[in-house]
Design an enzyme around this catalytic site. Structure first.
Site: not given
Ligand code: NAD
Ligand code: ZN
Length: 266
Positions: A76, A114-115, A131, A142, A169, A235
Site C-alpha cells: 500500500y 469503487q476507487n 471501498h 481497535c 496503534c 469502457n
Molecule cells: P478493474 O481493474 O477490475 O477494471 C478496470 C476496468 O477499466 C476494465 O474493465 C478496463 O477495461 C477499464 N478501463 C481501462 N482503461 C479505461 C479507460 N481509459 N476508460 C474507461 N475504462 C477503462 O477495476 P475495478 O472494476 O474498479 O475493480 C473492482 C474493485 O475491486 C476496485 O475498484 C477496488 O476497489 C477493488 N479492489 C480493491 C483492492 C484493494 O486494494 N483493496 C484490490 C483489488 C481490487
Molecule cells: Zn488500536
C-alpha cells in the site's frame, strides 16, 4: 473531437447524451478504469494491472494482513507513492462539471466510486467511496483512525511517509492498516446505503471503467435495471453482459467530455 470517433460510436454518444438530457436522476459508478488515463494502473488490465506480479490473496485480504502485515503495508505504501503525484484527467473533470451544471438544472447526478484514490474530489466532485480511502489509515485491531488526513499532510507540507515499516496503534498496540475495504470485508454501511438508494431510484445508471467483477458494487447496475433504469457502459473493453442498453467502447477521458458538450447544448 467527435470527428476522431467512428460514425457508429458518434451515433451512440449522441443517443446516450439525448437519453441523459431527458432524464432527471442519474447514478454513476466508476472503477479503476476512470483513473487509468491519469496513470494509475487498474487492477486487472493485462498490461498494466497491479495484479501482474502479486496475487490478490497475498495483499488485499484481512487474512493476508494477519499472515504478513509487512508485505501488505509495504504494498500500500508503494501504491501511495504511485498515486501521490497523479492528477484528475478529462473524465474526472467532465463528471465534476456535470455535477456543477446539475445544481442549476432539474438533474441529480449521484457519483459512486469503487476507487480509493481521491481524483474525483480533486476535480471538484461530490463522491461516495464504496471501498474506502487510500489516504487514510486506521488501526487493524481497535479501528480508531490514525493520521486520518494523510493526503492533506502530503498536499500541505510534503510530510507523508512512504516508509515500509509497520506502525503500531497508540491506543491498543495493534498494527495500523490502510482504511480500505479488503476482499471479504463489509462495505461501509452509510456509503452502501447511499449507493443502493441511488441505484434503485435512478432513471439512468452509468458504469464507467469497471470490470464489474467485484460484488456487491457490481450488483448496483442489476439493481438499477430491475428498478427500471436504462444502463450505459463506458469502457474501451466492454464487459460481457446482456443488460446494458448503450455501450460506449472508448476511453472515459474521450467520451465524458463529449457528453458534457452534448448534454449542455441540448
Ligand atoms: P478493474 O481493474 O477490475 O477494471 C478496470 C476496468 O477499466 C476494465 O474493465 C478496463 O477495461 C477499464 N478501463 C481501462 N482503461 C479505461 C479507460 N481509459 N476508460 C474507461 N475504462 C477503462 O477495476 P475495478 O472494476 O474498479 O475493480 C473492482 C474493485 O475491486 C476496485 O475498484 C477496488 O476497489 C477493488 N479492489 C480493491 C483492492 C484493494 O486494494 N483493496 C484490490 C483489488 C481490487
Ligand atoms: Zn488500536
Amino acid at each position: 473531437m467527435l470527428a476522431e470517433l467512428s460514425p457508429a460510436l458518434i451515433a451512440e454518444v449522441k443517443r446516450a447524451a439525448k437519453l441523459l438530457a431527458a432524464q432527471s436522476r442519474i447514478c454513476i459508478l466508476t472503477g479503476a478504469g476512470i483513473s487509468a488515463e491519469s496513470g494509475i494502473p487498474t487492477f486487472r488490465d493485462k498490461q498494466t494491472g497491479l495484479w501482474e506480479n502479486y496475487g490478490v490473496e497475498d495483499l488485499a485480504t484481512p487474512e493476508a494482513f494477519m499472515r504478513d502485515p509487512e508485505l501488505v503495508w509495504s504494498w500500500y505504501q508503494w501504491r501511495r507513492q504511485i498515486v501521490a503525484d497523479k492528477v484528475p484527467n478529462p473524465a474526472h473533470h467532465a463528471l465534476a462539471q456535470w455535477q456543477y451544471h446539475a445544481q442549476t438544472s432539474e438533474q441529480e447526478v449521484i457519483l459512486i466510486t469503487q476507487n480509493v484514490d481521491d481524483l474525483h474530489e480533486q476535480a471538484g466532485s461530490t463522491v461516495t467511496h464504496l471501498h474506502g480511502h487510500l489516504w487514510r489509515n486506521r488501526c487493524g485491531q481497535c479501528e480508531i483512525p490514525y493520521q486520518d488526513q494523510l493526503r492533506a499532510s502530503y498536499d500541505g507540507q510534503d510530510t507523508v511517509s512512504f516508509e515500509d515499516e509497520l506502525i503500531t496503534c497508540p491506543h491498543c498496540n495493534g498494527y495500523i492498516r490502510p482504511d480500505i475495504v479488503w476482499f471479504g470485508e463489509t462495505l461501509p454501511a452509510q456509503a452502501w446505503e447511499t449507493a443502493e438508494k441511488a441505484a434503485a431510484k435512478c432513471d439512468v445508471f452509468i458504469s464507467i471503467g469497471t470490470s464489474r467483477l467485484v460484488y456487491p458494487a457490481a450488483g448496483l447496475s442489476q439493481l438499477a435495471k430491475q428498478s427500471g433504469a436504462q444502463l450505459i457502459e463506458i469502457n474501451p473493453d466492454p464487459t460481457p453482459n446482456t443488460i446494458v442498453d448503450i455501450t460506449l467502447a472508448e476511453k472515459a477521458g474521450i467520451i465524458l467530455p463529449l457528453f458534457i458538450e452534448e448534454i449542455t447544448s441540448l
